[in-house]
Design an enzyme around this catalytic site. Sequence first.
Site, PDB file in Angstrom:
ATOM      1  N   HIS A 123       0.817  -1.229   0.000  1.00 57.89           N
ATOM      2  CA  HIS A 123       0.000   0.000   0.000  1.00 57.89           C
ATOM      3  C   HIS A 123       0.850   1.278   0.000  1.00 57.89           C
ATOM      4  O   HIS A 123       0.320   2.367  -0.214  1.00 57.89           O
ATOM      5  CB  HIS A 123      -0.928   0.044   1.223  1.00 57.89           C
TER       6      HIS A 123
HETATM    7 ZN   LIG Z   1      -4.145  -7.263   2.646  1.00 56.05          ZN
END
Ligand SMILES: [Zn+2]
Length: 308
Positions: A123
């Site tokens: 992320h």
């Molecule tokens: Zn994940």
Amino acid sequence: MSTAVITSDSSTDHLTGSGHPEKPDRVSSVIQVLKRNKNLIWDKSKKFDESLLDLTHSSNYVSEVKKSFPKQGLGFLDGDTIISPGSKKATVDAVGSIVCAIDGIENKKFKNAFCAVRPPGHHAEKEKAMGFCIYNNIAVGAQYLITKYKYKKIAIIDFDVHHGNGTQDIFYENEKVLYISTHQYPYYPGSGNENEKGKYNNVLNIPLPAGTTSDEYLNAYNHVINKLIEFKPEFMMFSAGFDAHRDDPLAQIHLSSQDFYEITKRTMLSTQNFTNGKVVSILEGGYDLKALAESTLLHVNALVEFNK
Ligand SMILES: [Zn+2]
């Protein structure tokens, strides 16, 4: 040649506070279960030239992160991304594990490798920590393959249940990297619809609704295989998150532990003529400790099978 597991002692020093799903026990339980496979080589994350981080993140972001670690207690990089004094070394060692894995494969110390480290990375964007991720470990690894070893075709397969927005963002306009993600959608982090294809058609998103079964998932996975065969990667990387497991508390995809063996094997079978078996996998998510450990062992068992 064998499969290596790369760990770092600092992985469990990255504290996130009680009740946080991305906890130190995740790595400990993975390491404990991998000890059952007696065919593995064990190695530790090594120091590397940290200017490598600047190829993936802005140098401003890297220096801000380095200044952010608290002397005591916990700090926040975003609402979910918590750091402690031990995170300073853990974040660098997580990147160091993938550098170590790549060097080991290139120097023929082992055939392929799994990095059992935390914090995860997919992320993390160029200038943003997000979703438990600080440096994008796999993206730094791919940049290392490009700059140090001159690879021109690297495939990243991200089977974590969340879309790897950071990895996609970093390579969206880089034709040397194919990014493929299967993930629950719509879901955190919100990105990953099938119209996000990359500047060079180098991104393939396979969004799956909550409640997707094993059969439906394995069926959709054919698109991953077809795209890989079309791309012909010279080196393959897995963003190995095990949170699409049916027992995972954070998401609603219903894979069994055995399915992680199945997708690893199918991916490796379809690409071995191009990659010559060069594969690095790195731990991302997976929050039910039993499901995580069992699924990781099966994933790594599939890596081991390709050495025979
Ligand atoms: Zn994940």
